[in-house]
Design an enzyme around this catalytic site. Structure first.
Site, PDB file in Angstrom:
ATOM      1  N   LYS A  89       0.753  -1.350  -0.197  1.00 61.90           N
ATOM      2  CA  LYS A  89       0.237  -0.305  -0.346  1.00 61.90           C
ATOM      3  C   LYS A  89       1.334   0.809   0.590  1.00 61.90           C
ATOM      4  O   LYS A  89       0.094   2.406  -0.839  1.00 61.90           O
ATOM      5  CB  LYS A  89      -1.215   0.194   1.059  1.00 61.90           C
ATOM      6  CG  LYS A  89      -2.092  -1.168   1.126  1.00 61.90           C
ATOM      7  CD  LYS A  89      -3.081  -0.458   2.288  1.00 61.90           C
ATOM      8  CE  LYS A  89      -4.619  -1.431   1.181  1.00 61.90           C
ATOM      9  NZ  LYS A  89      -4.142  -2.755   1.778  1.00 61.90           N
ATOM     10  N   GLU A 111     -10.736   6.317   2.113  1.00 62.89           N
ATOM     11  CA  GLU A 111     -11.939   5.708   2.098  1.00 62.89           C
ATOM     12  C   GLU A 111     -10.662   4.464   3.443  1.00 62.89           C
ATOM     13  O   GLU A 111      -9.550   4.206   2.895  1.00 62.89           O
ATOM     14  CB  GLU A 111     -12.795   4.998   1.119  1.00 62.89           C
ATOM     15  CG  GLU A 111     -12.143   3.829   0.752  1.00 62.89           C
ATOM     16  CD  GLU A 111     -10.922   4.251  -0.451  1.00 62.89           C
ATOM     17  OE1 GLU A 111     -10.224   5.298  -0.528  1.00 62.89           O
ATOM     18  OE2 GLU A 111     -10.148   3.113  -0.970  1.00 62.89           O
ATOM     19  N   SER A 380       2.361  -9.796  -0.381  1.00 65.44           N
ATOM     20  CA  SER A 380       1.689  -8.567  -0.424  1.00 65.44           C
ATOM     21  C   SER A 380       1.839  -7.687   0.942  1.00 65.44           C
ATOM     22  O   SER A 380       1.837  -6.224   0.548  1.00 65.44           O
ATOM     23  CB  SER A 380      -0.174  -8.531  -0.866  1.00 65.44           C
ATOM     24  OG  SER A 380      -0.574  -9.174   0.228  1.00 65.44           O
TER      25      SER A 380
HETATM   26  C1  LIG Z   1      -5.208  -4.364   1.095  1.00 61.85           C
HETATM   27  C2  LIG Z   1      -4.395  -5.787   0.513  1.00 61.85           C
HETATM   28  C3  LIG Z   1      -4.279  -6.280  -0.311  1.00 61.85           C
HETATM   29  C4  LIG Z   1      -5.937  -5.740  -1.591  1.00 61.85           C
HETATM   30  O1  LIG Z   1      -5.751  -5.523  -1.519  1.00 61.85           O
HETATM   31  P1  LIG Z   1      -5.393  -5.759  -3.365  1.00 61.85           P
HETATM   32  O2  LIG Z   1      -5.654  -3.944  -4.074  1.00 61.85           O
HETATM   33  O3  LIG Z   1      -6.359  -6.222  -3.710  1.00 61.85           O
HETATM   34  O4  LIG Z   1      -4.040  -5.565  -3.789  1.00 61.85           O
HETATM   35  C5  LIG Z   1      -3.733  -6.970  -0.273  1.00 61.85           C
HETATM   36  N1  LIG Z   1      -2.760  -7.567   0.379  1.00 61.85           N
HETATM   37  C6  LIG Z   1      -1.974  -6.958   1.998  1.00 61.85           C
HETATM   38  C7  LIG Z   1      -1.916  -7.277   2.856  1.00 61.85           C
HETATM   39  C8  LIG Z   1      -2.858  -5.733   2.331  1.00 61.85           C
HETATM   40  O5  LIG Z   1      -3.052  -4.577   3.190  1.00 61.85           O
END
Ligand SMILES: *Cc1c(COP(=O)(O)O)cnc(C)c1O
Length: 412
Positions: A89, A111, A380
């Site tokens: 993010k 948001e 992620s």
């Molecule tokens: C917010 C989040 C996601 C989901 O968001 P995408 O826009 O689909 O990438 C995935 N993994 C983590 C660790 C997140 O914080």
């Protein structure tokens, strides 16, 4: 909401379905975004800031123990968890922050559902000296106190939205309402690769830093590209980020993993791209697949991973699904927790519950692949934030006692 322009389409998906009043601010944003894209100094500044303030380039880790365990393809992990604030993010909010500076605006709004995007935005606002207001459903404010605490400490004002179901979609509506009254000085930092044009394209562009790095790292370290790349799919931004590095490499199969929740048959899931509960529709300013009932009403979604608990999905991914470039799968909570536990024990790495969906999807397939093949998993984010949920899923007795004790201490 009316459709403003035939802009930002990916096949039949995308577009910009926005109130007329927001038109000038969208035009301004599109103009600055397009300028930034054509200006190499913008990307250079972005990369430089991400290397000193976040942890870019994030490494790729060879998961030797997991590879040994599954006895199939070699498993590599792209470490987006090592970013500042613990997830991909950061890429998006810092990118939009630089754009805000160029636009000369002084205030940002966002948001947030689980609060992760709110914390990331509040962090960016503190760093860049911007005023910041975060909209969050009142129900989510109650559920996500630790994130609300940090947003406030970072100087953001957190507004609990009491409309509707008091969750993410109500927060989105409220953020658009704020924007319509404060367009002159305010930018809306949307959190994923969804929403009206230019957000899907713009957020994907900022996140493409993941895929650019990952492709170069695979070639440098392994002298070959991976056979398959896995990413979890909420709104779609981390998936777009890593996938985009490999779009032109036809030999690389791209696999998106959605949240199967308690199972497709229970209706309690967030599977938009491979479930019969989803239909093409318009919501939150764009056209895509949405989980909706026969009357077109948005359905309630569920996932053990708050970041995947979303009713729509990136219009770019919807198009890539229909065109066949990306394959989509889903993983249910139980497999996700198993994949998480295995990764912790075998590699000493704690993936976020969201990211654990990508691991679960990959684990299902690696054994059936050859030993000289490579699987790349996009991690992620890190799982520390999920300690409450994970401890509950592991049914950890000592954790439960600890929480009760803490509560009693405050009562006394
Ligand atoms: C917010 C989040 C996601 C989901 O968001 P995408 O826009 O689909 O990438 C995935 N993994 C983590 C660790 C997140 O914080």
């Amino acid at each position: 909401m009316t459709e403003m322009k035939k802009q930002g389409y990916f096949g039949p998906f995308g577009g910009m379905f926005i109130p007329e009043i927001l038109r000038t601010t969208f035009d301004e944003l599109i103009e600055h975004y397009q300028k930034a894209r054509q200006d190499p100094s913008f990307w250079a500044e972005y990369e430089s800031l991400m290397s000193s303030y976040s942890c870019r380039p994030t490494p790729i880790t060879f998961a030797g123990n997991l590879t040994e365990y599954f006895k199939g393809a070699k498993i590599f992990i792209k470490r987006e968890d090592l970013n500042h604030t613990g997830a991909h993010k950061a890429n998006n909010v810092i990118g939009q922050g630089l754009l805000v500076k160029r636009m000369g605006k002084t205030r940002v709004i966002a948001e947030t559902g689980a609060g992760q995007h709110g914390v990331a935005t509040a962090t960016m606002a503190a760093k860049f000296g911007l005023k910041c207001r975060i909209y969050m459903g009142a129900e989510d404010v109650e559920r996500q106190r630790p994130n609300v605490f940090w947003m406030e400490k970072l100087g953001a004002e957190v507004v609990a939205v009491t409309d509707g179901t008091q969750t993410l979609k109500d927060a989105i509506n409220e953020a658009f309402r704020d924007w319509a009254t404060n367009m002159d000085d305010t930018h809306y930092v949307l959190g994923t690769a969804s929403g009206p044009h230019p957000y899907p394209e713009m957020v994907s562009w900022f996140q493409s830093i993941i895929g650019k790095e990952a492709r170069a790292q695979m070639l440098k370290n392994e002298s070959k590209l991976p056979e398959r790349v896995f990413a979890c799919v909420g709104g779609g931004s981390n998936a777009m980020g890593i996938f985009s590095g490999f779009f032109d490499d036809k030999s690389v199969e791209l696999v998106g993993v959605e949240a199967g929740g308690k199972g497709l048959e229970t209706g309690q899931h967030s599977v938009r791209l491979t479930s019969s509960d989803a239909r093409i529709g318009v919501g939150h300013g764009y056209k895509s697949y949405f989980l909706q009932d026969e009357d077109g009403q948005m359905r309630d979604t569920y996932s053990i991973a708050a970041g995947l608990d979303y009713v729509g999905v990136s219009p770019i991914l919807a198009h890539l699904r229909d065109s066949g470039r990306v394959r989509f799968e889903s993983a249910v909570d139980k497999e996700v927790i198993e994949a998480l536990e295995l990764t912790i024990k075998k590699e000493g790495i704690i993936p976020a519950l969201e990211s654990s969906h990508a691991f679960a999807g990959a684990f299902r397939e690696v054994s059936g692949m050859k030993k000289d093949e490579i699987v790349l998993i996009n991690m992620s984010g890190r799982g520390d934030k999920d300690i409450f949920t994970i401890a509950e899923a592991f049914q950890d007795k000592k954790w439960k006692e600890y929480i009760i004790q803490k509560g009693e201490k405050y009562h006394a």
